[in-house]
Design a protein around this motif. Structure first.
Motif, PDB file in Angstrom:
ATOM      1  N   SER A  32       1.301  12.686   4.308  1.00 51.67           N
ATOM      2  CA  SER A  32       2.593  12.652   5.193  1.00 51.67           C
ATOM      3  C   SER A  32       3.491  11.644   4.308  1.00 51.67           C
ATOM      4  O   SER A  32       3.480  10.444   4.163  1.00 51.67           O
ATOM      5  N   PRO A  33       4.696  12.247   3.752  1.00 50.44           N
ATOM      6  CA  PRO A  33       5.515  11.619   3.097  1.00 50.44           C
ATOM      7  C   PRO A  33       6.530  11.050   4.158  1.00 50.44           C
ATOM      8  O   PRO A  33       7.049  11.592   4.926  1.00 50.44           O
ATOM      9  N   TRP A  34       6.766   9.501   4.001  1.00 51.76           N
ATOM     10  CA  TRP A  34       7.845   9.059   4.826  1.00 51.76           C
ATOM     11  C   TRP A  34       9.063   9.047   4.492  1.00 51.76           C
ATOM     12  O   TRP A  34       9.458   8.260   3.540  1.00 51.76           O
ATOM     13  N   LEU A  35       9.918   9.579   5.091  1.00 52.17           N
ATOM     14  CA  LEU A  35      11.367   9.918   4.349  1.00 52.17           C
ATOM     15  C   LEU A  35      12.039   8.513   4.956  1.00 52.17           C
ATOM     16  O   LEU A  35      12.905   8.275   4.035  1.00 52.17           O
ATOM     17  N   GLY A  36      11.954   8.124   6.171  1.00 53.36           N
ATOM     18  CA  GLY A  36      12.472   7.058   6.571  1.00 53.36           C
ATOM     19  C   GLY A  36      12.295   6.058   5.673  1.00 53.36           C
ATOM     20  O   GLY A  36      12.964   4.902   5.289  1.00 53.36           O
ATOM     21  N   SER A  37      10.958   5.558   5.017  1.00 54.42           N
ATOM     22  CA  SER A  37      10.571   4.732   4.352  1.00 54.42           C
ATOM     23  C   SER A  37      11.246   4.840   2.770  1.00 54.42           C
ATOM     24  O   SER A  37      11.835   4.124   2.140  1.00 54.42           O
ATOM     25  N   ALA A  38      11.197   6.389   2.219  1.00 53.27           N
ATOM     26  CA  ALA A  38      11.814   6.345   0.919  1.00 53.27           C
ATOM     27  C   ALA A  38      13.133   5.869   1.136  1.00 53.27           C
ATOM     28  O   ALA A  38      13.559   5.649  -0.152  1.00 53.27           O
ATOM     29  N   ASN A  39      13.749   6.303   2.192  1.00 52.94           N
ATOM     30  CA  ASN A  39      15.114   6.138   2.091  1.00 52.94           C
ATOM     31  C   ASN A  39      15.564   4.551   2.329  1.00 52.94           C
ATOM     32  O   ASN A  39      16.539   4.224   1.899  1.00 52.94           O
ATOM     33  N   GLN A  81      -8.080  10.190   9.033  1.00 52.99           N
ATOM     34  CA  GLN A  81      -7.976  11.129   7.852  1.00 52.99           C
ATOM     35  C   GLN A  81      -6.745  11.530   7.278  1.00 52.99           C
ATOM     36  O   GLN A  81      -6.553  12.728   7.235  1.00 52.99           O
ATOM     37  N   PHE A  82      -5.780  10.817   7.248  1.00 52.65           N
ATOM     38  CA  PHE A  82      -4.384  11.080   6.853  1.00 52.65           C
ATOM     39  C   PHE A  82      -3.967   9.992   5.802  1.00 52.65           C
ATOM     40  O   PHE A  82      -3.919   8.757   6.042  1.00 52.65           O
ATOM     41  N   TRP A  83      -3.143  10.709   4.757  1.00 50.54           N
ATOM     42  CA  TRP A  83      -2.501   9.670   3.906  1.00 50.54           C
ATOM     43  C   TRP A  83      -1.125   9.633   4.121  1.00 50.54           C
ATOM     44  O   TRP A  83      -0.474  10.613   4.488  1.00 50.54           O
ATOM     45  N   HIS A  84      -0.685   8.595   4.016  1.00 44.31           N
ATOM     46  CA  HIS A  84       0.617   8.026   4.089  1.00 44.31           C
ATOM     47  C   HIS A  84       1.343   7.559   3.046  1.00 44.31           C
ATOM     48  O   HIS A  84       0.631   6.720   2.234  1.00 44.31           O
ATOM     49  N   VAL A  85       2.550   8.256   2.851  1.00 45.15           N
ATOM     50  CA  VAL A  85       3.229   7.936   1.381  1.00 45.15           C
ATOM     51  C   VAL A  85       4.409   7.304   1.504  1.00 45.15           C
ATOM     52  O   VAL A  85       5.357   7.823   2.446  1.00 45.15           O
ATOM     53  N   PHE A  86       4.664   6.271   0.933  1.00 44.88           N
ATOM     54  CA  PHE A  86       5.786   5.476   1.518  1.00 44.88           C
ATOM     55  C   PHE A  86       7.179   5.343   0.461  1.00 44.88           C
ATOM     56  O   PHE A  86       8.251   4.954   0.916  1.00 44.88           O
ATOM     57  N   GLN A  88       1.043  -1.067  -0.087  1.00 39.23           N
ATOM     58  CA  GLN A  88       0.107   0.106  -0.082  1.00 39.23           C
ATOM     59  C   GLN A  88       0.938   1.417   0.090  1.00 39.23           C
ATOM     60  O   GLN A  88       0.866   2.154   0.980  1.00 39.23           O
ATOM     61  N   PRO A  89       1.470   1.437  -1.048  1.00 39.02           N
ATOM     62  CA  PRO A  89       2.584   2.580  -1.160  1.00 39.02           C
ATOM     63  C   PRO A  89       1.914   4.020  -0.722  1.00 39.02           C
ATOM     64  O   PRO A  89       2.589   4.960  -0.463  1.00 39.02           O
ATOM     65  N   VAL A  90       0.884   4.013  -0.881  1.00 39.27           N
ATOM     66  CA  VAL A  90      -0.060   5.364  -0.817  1.00 39.27           C
ATOM     67  C   VAL A  90      -1.384   4.938   0.095  1.00 39.27           C
ATOM     68  O   VAL A  90      -2.304   4.110  -0.572  1.00 39.27           O
ATOM     69  N   TYR A  91      -1.186   5.046   1.045  1.00 42.03           N
ATOM     70  CA  TYR A  91      -2.304   4.529   2.277  1.00 42.03           C
ATOM     71  C   TYR A  91      -3.344   5.713   2.709  1.00 42.03           C
ATOM     72  O   TYR A  91      -2.646   6.362   3.259  1.00 42.03           O
ATOM     73  N   PHE A  92      -4.527   5.315   3.073  1.00 40.43           N
ATOM     74  CA  PHE A  92      -5.406   6.215   3.457  1.00 40.43           C
ATOM     75  C   PHE A  92      -5.797   5.856   5.051  1.00 40.43           C
ATOM     76  O   PHE A  92      -6.386   4.749   5.031  1.00 40.43           O
TER      77      PHE A  92
END
Ligand code: HEM
Length: 362
Positions: A276-283, A14-19, A5-9
């Motif tokens: 919310s873009p997750w830097l820790g995950s993107a990295n 009520q928050f989008w998380h982006v991995f 779920q790389p883009v998860y609601f």
């Protein structure tokens, strides 16, 4: 999550998380759609009335962001930072002198925590005798004790107002005086803007650098071969610090709010939603970094997002890299062996925060 779920609601909050790396960097590259003015756009009128501080550059969009950031970078130049090297070495060695005969230390309390606070306090021009007061406020502001944090914020503001007034009358060679003098399009920073910038330096600049130094020691302890290589080739240290930033990112996630309906990773995101873009995950994204879970101090290229990306890229990146280099370089030079005391399990700083680090590191 990157795979499933790389883009998860999160419906509850009520928050989008982006991995994924690509999605996170495209959010950070598009401030017109993904705004940093989260409070201004979402707070109720009542909450806005109660706000004690003006937004800092971190929470502003263009054009105001661009104007204020250029004032800040006028005062915070690479030369200002490079000139700090001898003083940072002196502070680090003073702290290491205190513990070297004991054969043990708490990396956080005995070095990684005091170092960035002292450096920022000196850079701003806070008198030496008030440093402990400043450290106390800084500590309380980042704690999760809300009432105390608000009180500490007020006290610190009052104190900084007085120092600012003194510098207005008699400028010195310090950041407060430089920020007072800085101008863009004939405009200077207002008092509120100055105060919120000082606050940002404290919060954005201190806990993060503390965590970078602590996280580096954790990585080195888990990878003794990295320490051996660094001892043999000290010039690998800068690359090793970049790898720590990628592998154990001190800031794990950022927050933005959408200004318009948009799509991301095939999902429709409505205007006014939190993302919310997750830097820790993107990295750790395998599409960007081969063998992302391997700690490799000579990884190249290493385009991590630990300092953000785009117009809000961290102003303090050169300073925190320098502090980490001096602190870790001095420890490697002065200590024959660096081993974490495993009798003390790692205890993370409060999980509710976006910061990633430990409270103690004996
Ligand atoms: C912005 C991380 C140290 C000052 C940022 C951002 C990140 C970040 C991720 C972008 C925020 C966003 O896009 O919403 C870090 C890390 C640090 C560190 C990981 C240490 C390892 C510092 C230091 C200072 C500092 C030492 C100053 C003394 C700032 C400022 C901004 C910022 C002023 C706002 C820039 C803007 O909005 O244009 N930092 N930071 N940071 N950081 Fe840092």
């Amino acid at each position: 999550m990157r795979e499933s779920q790389p883009v998860y609601f999160d419906t509850e909050n009520q928050f989008w998380h982006v991995f994924k790396y690509e999605d996170a960097s495209s959010i950070l590259n598009d401030p017109a759609t993904f705004s940093s003015e989260v409070f201004q756009r979402l707070a109720t009128e009542e909450e806005k009335k109660q706000a004690t501080a003006e937004p800092s550059i971190l929470n502003l969009d263009p054009p105001r962001h661009r104007q204020l950031r250029s004032l800040v970078t006028q005062a915070f130049t690479p030369r200002t930072v490079a000139n700090l090297t001898p003083r940072i070495s002196e502070i680090v060695n003073e702290y290491l002198d205190r513990v070297i005969d004991q054969g043990r230390m708490d990396i956080i309390a005995d070095l990684a925590y005091p170092l960035p606070v002292i450096v920022i306090a000196e850079l701003l021009g806070i008198p030496t005798q008030d440093r402990d007061l400043f450290k106390h406020w800084s500590d309380t502001i980042v704690s999760l004790r809300r009432e105390e944090a608000i009180q500490a914020g007020r006290e610190m503001n009052e104190y900084l107002k007085q120092v600012t007034e003194q510098r207005r009358k008699a400028p010195r060679d310090d950041l407060i005086s430089k920020l007072l003098a800085a101008e863009v399009e004939g405009q200077k920073l207002s008092e509120g803007e100055l105060l919120s910038f000082y606050g940002l330096l404290l919060v954005a600049g201190n806990e993060t650098t503390t965590n970078l130094i602590g996280n580096a020691i954790i990585c080195f302890d888990e990878h003794p071969e990295a320490i051996e290589r660094l001892r043999a080739q000290p010039d690998l240290l800068s690359g090793a610090i970049e790898e720590v930033l990628r592998y154990r990112s001190p800031v794990q996630r950022l927050v933005r709010v959408t200004t318009t309906d948009t799509t991301l990773g095939g999902h429709k995101i409505k205007a006014g939603q939190l993302v919310s873009p997750w830097l820790g995950s993107a990295n750790r994204d395998e599409a960007q970094f081969p063998n992302p879970d391997t700690f490799d101090i000579s990884r190249a290229p290493n385009r991590h997002l630990a300092f953000g990306h785009g117009i809000h890229f961290c102003v303090g990146a050169p300073l925190s890299r320098l502090e980490a280099r001096v602190a870790l370089g001095s420890m490697l030079a002065r200590f024959g062996e660096i081993k974490r005391d495993r009798a003390h399990p790692l205890e993370r700083i409060p999980a509710a925060s976006a910061f990633f680090g430990v409270q103690k590191l004996p």
